[in-house]
Enzyme design. Structure first.
Site, PDB file in Angstrom:
ATOM      1  N   PRO A   1       0.759  -0.795   0.364  1.00 22.54           N
ATOM      2  CG  PRO A   1      -0.405  -1.496   1.982  1.00 22.54           C
ATOM      3  CD  PRO A   1       0.956  -2.192   1.742  1.00 22.54           C
ATOM      4  CD  GLU A   2       2.090   3.081  -4.229  1.00 23.05           C
ATOM      5  OE1 GLU A   2       2.401   4.246  -4.879  1.00 23.05           O
ATOM      6  OE2 GLU A   2       2.140   2.360  -5.316  1.00 23.05           O
TER       7      GLU A   2
ATOM      8  CE  LYS B   1       5.250   3.352   0.675  1.00 23.81           C
ATOM      9  NZ  LYS B   1       6.588   2.982  -0.806  1.00 23.81           N
TER      10      LYS B   1
ATOM     11  NE  ARG C   1       8.861  -2.475  -6.347  1.00 22.24           N
ATOM     12  CZ  ARG C   1       8.109  -1.415  -5.455  1.00 22.24           C
ATOM     13  NH1 ARG C   1       8.977  -0.721  -4.671  1.00 22.24           N
ATOM     14  NH2 ARG C   1       6.533  -1.587  -5.238  1.00 22.24           N
TER      15      ARG C   1
END
Ligand SMILES: [Zn+2]
Length: 272
Positions: free
Chosen positions: A2-3, A52, A262
């Site tokens: 999750p960001e 985060k 990524r």
């Protein structure tokens, strides 16, 4: 993972049941069990986030630090109504009427003010992307600082010490809306481009927070839905996870590359 926007949305849900409330019963992981008695009876003053990380602050000066990493997940329930899940319950904060439950996370600590200040992870973080006081002007100036200006945007936009709370989908989406190639460096960009990037960084992240994860502006979402696109089929995103599909602006096929191990998605025309 999750960001920033997803973590802030989770924090909002927890804040609604905990802020201003007295915690009657506390469960902590084994290594932090000594804090259970100290937190029982304390009142939660604030639930906030930095990037985060989530910070649940108590009126006795202690703060519960939690970072969900890949697996952690918060649930908010009526008290005693545990979700059916195979996950391991790590933290439970029960008020008279509600429970905030953290499952599976391993990066958890209880800190006093001094430890919070000195926390290794928190002290390295850049400004929070959802901080309402962070301006485009300040962010444009930060892009041009010596420690950041020589690095590629692909690398900067995953570095939590540059701005905290950006992750993989926000990186691709922000760079697309700013119409910039991920290999470019702030030092080779014009001031106008740095300002445009700074503005879009804030705009895309704030939109994602408001809409619970949709980075496309409302007009584009309507057009995509009318064409039969689903959330999973990705009306959420302009480019992220849309390799081979047409760009909404120019029709070119979205491409994927690997940057910093990524995946990054981009429009080869709009972001040339
Ligand atoms: Zn395009």
């Amino acid at each position: 993972m999750p960001e920033g926007p997803e973590i802030r949305i989770a924090a909002d849900r927890i804040a609604r049941v905990l802020e201003g409330e007295r915690v009657e019963e506390v469960l902590m992981p084994a290594a932090l069990r000594r804090f259970e008695a100290r937190l029982e009876g304390a009142t939660v003053t604030q639930v906030d986030t930095h990037g985060k990380a989530m910070l649940t602050r108590f009126d006795n000066g202690l703060t519960l630090y939690s970072h969900n990493q890949l697996y952690g997940r918060w649930y908010v329930r009526a008290r005693g109504d545990l979700p059916r899940t195979g996950r391991i319950l790590r933290v439970a904060l029960h008020t008279a009427s509600s429970s905030a439950l953290l499952y599976s996370a391993t990066d958890i600590d209880v800190l006093d003010a001094k430890q919070l200040e000195a926390h290794a992870f928190l002290s390295r973080l850049g400004p929070d992307i959802l901080d309402s006081e962070l301006t485009g002007q300040a962010l444009a100036a930060r892009l041009n600082e010596p420690q950041f200006r020589g690095r590629s945007l692909a690398s900067l936009y995953l570095d939590q010490s540059f701005v905290a709370g950006i992750g993989n989908y926000l990186r691709s989406e922000i760079l697309h809306f700013a119409r910039l190639d991920h290999r470019r460096r702030p030092r080779d960009m014009s001031q106008t481009e740095r300002q445009r990037l700074a503005r879009q960084t804030l705009a895309v992240a704030r939109r994602s927070y408001r809409t619970r994860g949709i980075t496309n502006p409302p007009g584009r979402v309507r057009t995509r839905k009318a064409a039969g696109d689903t959330r999973r089929g990705s009306y959420r995103f302009a480019v992220f996870a849309r390799e081979g599909q047409p760009c909404d602006l120019c029709g070119a096929n979205i491409r994927r590359a690997d940057a910093g191990s990524r995946r990054v998605y981009f429009c080869p025309e709009c972001q040339a």
